[in-house]
Design a protein around this motif. Structure first.
Motif, PDB file in Angstrom:
ATOM      1  N   LEU A 101      19.973  -0.326   1.508  1.00 16.28           N
ATOM      2  CA  LEU A 101      19.840  -1.327   0.443  1.00 16.28           C
ATOM      3  C   LEU A 101      19.625  -2.680   1.121  1.00 16.28           C
ATOM      4  O   LEU A 101      20.516  -3.166   1.825  1.00 16.28           O
ATOM      5  CB  LEU A 101      21.103  -1.353  -0.416  1.00 16.28           C
ATOM      6  CG  LEU A 101      21.058  -2.239  -1.664  1.00 16.28           C
ATOM      7  CD1 LEU A 101      20.203  -1.579  -2.744  1.00 16.28           C
ATOM      8  CD2 LEU A 101      22.457  -2.505  -2.199  1.00 16.28           C
ATOM      9  N   CYS A 129      25.572   1.147  -3.191  1.00 17.83           N
ATOM     10  CA  CYS A 129      25.216   1.768  -1.912  1.00 17.83           C
ATOM     11  C   CYS A 129      25.910   3.120  -1.758  1.00 17.83           C
ATOM     12  O   CYS A 129      25.298   4.104  -1.332  1.00 17.83           O
ATOM     13  CB  CYS A 129      25.611   0.827  -0.770  1.00 17.83           C
ATOM     14  SG  CYS A 129      25.129   1.384   0.877  1.00 17.83           S
ATOM     15  N   ILE A 137      24.070  -1.636   3.762  1.00 15.52           N
ATOM     16  CA  ILE A 137      23.430  -2.804   3.157  1.00 15.52           C
ATOM     17  C   ILE A 137      23.018  -3.718   4.308  1.00 15.52           C
ATOM     18  O   ILE A 137      23.822  -4.007   5.197  1.00 15.52           O
ATOM     19  CB  ILE A 137      24.382  -3.568   2.222  1.00 15.52           C
ATOM     20  CG1 ILE A 137      24.882  -2.652   1.094  1.00 15.52           C
ATOM     21  CG2 ILE A 137      23.686  -4.800   1.633  1.00 15.52           C
ATOM     22  CD1 ILE A 137      25.984  -3.280   0.254  1.00 15.52           C
ATOM     23  N   ASN A 207      28.127   1.945   5.092  1.00 13.62           N
ATOM     24  CA  ASN A 207      28.740   2.797   4.081  1.00 13.62           C
ATOM     25  C   ASN A 207      29.480   3.930   4.781  1.00 13.62           C
ATOM     26  O   ASN A 207      28.857   4.858   5.306  1.00 13.62           O
ATOM     27  CB  ASN A 207      27.662   3.351   3.137  1.00 13.62           C
ATOM     28  CG  ASN A 207      28.218   4.335   2.133  1.00 13.62           C
ATOM     29  OD1 ASN A 207      29.429   4.415   1.927  1.00 13.62           O
ATOM     30  ND2 ASN A 207      27.339   5.073   1.490  1.00 13.62           N
TER      31      ASN A 207
END
Length: 508
Positions: A101, A129, A137, A207
């Motif tokens: 992202l 995400c 991100i 993440n």
């Protein structure tokens, strides 16, 4: 800051929001005249990636926004200018199969700053995400205060000073406080950004829940159910009687959907009654002759009851030496042996036991686990080495005769849970065992211990059994809470170790 806000909402951007969006953007970037997205630009974003466009609405008015596209990680890292990352502001670079992202804009109207609204936008981005199973991100953050220091220090030194809070930067300081880390400095990133002298910092938030090649079946479980068996020492006529009692408990904990059944250390000791006329050293060797048969039976139980069995421990003869060992019998039929590393003075004096020399973790369908037997839990190096290999749950089968012995096991197990940011499950034997030398009395209280942080019980105890009573303890533990703790805990005992001063490693 507005002091009269009554209602704040976060939602996806709609084209009907454009006029208010434009107004807030112009007010947010007064130093960059004309730096706002045209209505056609917003229509394109909403067409290609509507879920990635977010707004903050205060009393019905759009006061902030976060805009994003999807790109590949490789593209995000190699692209050096804002113009290139956005496809010359056309968003042609958006890739529906991207794994990252990329944040192309985020702002809060200056009249509404100080309300932590920006943090809400970032939290929503992180949630998105995770929901989309993206790696991270990424975006390039401006450093608008750098212009004041450009004659004195380089961008690299400036970033270090911001990290150490020696200098405050309204953008970078905020990003770092939201768990982003810097990747590198970009030159000539955003044309016209005079405050930053067109420098930017490429930032990334990882993440921790990302799954590469996400599986639809056989996925590692997030919530793992543990079945701890507090075993009553009793006279047993033969091996079949032991199997009958063991199968009863395995049936019981598997009936509640447990993923693991944990037996105590030396729970097979009642079988030594037949050899009580021998010396303790000879009796334990006779007991060891049953070990292979017990392991084979537990393998069958693991398959038929669909449960991973940690077989506590039992004596094992090898090369003329007696070891204290146990078996991880997986529900797929495979098994592995583990050995007690540290042998107590009592075990050496009465049974002539030898310590094992292999430190290892084990892969299971519920993630990576560690197993140490009783006295081993009092040596923190073992479990730390296992934690370094990714252990989430440490199992401790134990056998203690007195309450002070149990206290040592309990408190050391709690310490291992805190220092290694993992769960620790312990199970022992209870009651008395007549006619077996050196096994007269037992004291135990099965329990599951947790790290000590807000997501866990305040006393670090997930559950405890009734002391000295035969029973089972069924406990759920959430592995995702550990992942969150590793990154965002009040303290980070695993991450904050001073490897520049000390290190721990295996010698074999």
């Amino acid at each position: 800051m507005s002091s009269t806000i009554k209602k704040v909402a976060l939602r996806n951007l709609q084209i009907e929001d454009y006029k208010e969006l434009k107004k807030s953007m112009i007010e947010s970037y007064p130093e960059m005249a004309g730096s706002y997205w045209k209505e056609d630009d917003i229509k394109k974003l909403l067409k290609v990636f509507p879920e990635g466009q977010l707004v903050i609405v205060a009393d019905g008015v759009v006061v902030g926004s976060a805009l994003s596209i999807l790109v590949t990680e490789n593209f995000a890292f190699k692209t050096k200018t804002y113009k290139d990352i956005t496809g010359n502001y056309t968003f042609s670079t958006h890739n529906e199969f991207g794994d990252v992202l990329y944040g192309i804009d985020v702002f809060i109207n200056p009249n509404y700053r100080g309300l932590r609204l920006g943090r809400r936008l970032y939290d929503a981005r992180k949630e998105l995400c995770e929901q989309l199973n993206l790696r991270s991100i990424i975006f390039a953050g401006r450093i608008p205060s750098y212009g004041k220091y450009a004659n004195e220090i380089t961008p690299k030194v400036y970033i270090e000073k911001v990290k150490k809070k020696e200098v405050y930067d309204p953008v970078l300081s905020f990003q770092l406080s939201n768990d982003f880390h810097e990747v590198r400095v970009l030159k000539n990133y955003l044309a016209g950004d005079s405050e930053s002298l067109e420098y930017a910092v490429l930032l990334e938030w990882n993440n921790i829940y990302y799954e590469d090649n996400k599986k639809l079946i056989n996925v590692d479980k997030s919530v793992v159910r543990l079945g701890l068996i507090q075993w009553q020492m009793r006279s047993l006529n033969n091996l079949d009687a032991l199997f009958e009692q063991a199968e009863f408990f395995i049936d019981a904990v598997s009936g509640y959907g447990s993923d693991f059944a944990l037996f105590p250390e030396l729970f097979t000791a009642p079988l030594m009654a037949d050899y009580n006329h021998l010396s303790e050293a000879e009796a334990i060797k006779e007991l060891a002759k049953h070990t292979d048969a017990i392991r084979e039976k537990f393998q069958k139980y693991a398959i038929s009851y669909n449960i991973n069995i940690i077989s506590g421990s039992m004596p094992y003869l090898e090369g003329g030496h007696v070891f204290n060992v146990g078996f991880l019998c997986r529900r797929d039929g495979t098994y592995e042996m583990y050995r007690k590393i540290h042998i107590t003075p009592n075990e050496v004096f009465h049974w002539g036991m030898t310590g094992g020399d292999i430190i290892q973790t084990f892969d299971t369908d519920c993630g990576k686990i560690g197993i140490v037997i009783c006295y081993d839990v009092e040596f923190p190096e073992l479990s730390r080495l296992m934690a370094n290999e990714g252990m989430n749950i440490l199992f401790v089968p134990f056998l203690t005769d007195t309450q002070n012995g149990y206290t040592r096991v309990k408190h050391c197990a709690q310490a291992r849970a805190i220092e290694n940011e993992c769960y620790v499950a312990i199970a022992g034997c209870v009651g008395n065992l007549p006619k077996v030398n050196n096994m007269d009395i037992q004291y135990a209280q099965a329990a599951v211990f947790t790290p000590s942080d807000f997501a866990f019980p305040s006393n670090g105890i997930k559950a405890e059994a009734t002391p000295n009573t035969e029973m089972t303890l069924i406990v759920d533990v959430d592995i995702n809470l550990l992942k969150e703790l590793h990154e965002h805990g009040s303290v980070n005992t695993m991450k904050d170790r001073r490897h520049d001063l000390y290190q721990l490693k295996k010698l074999k």
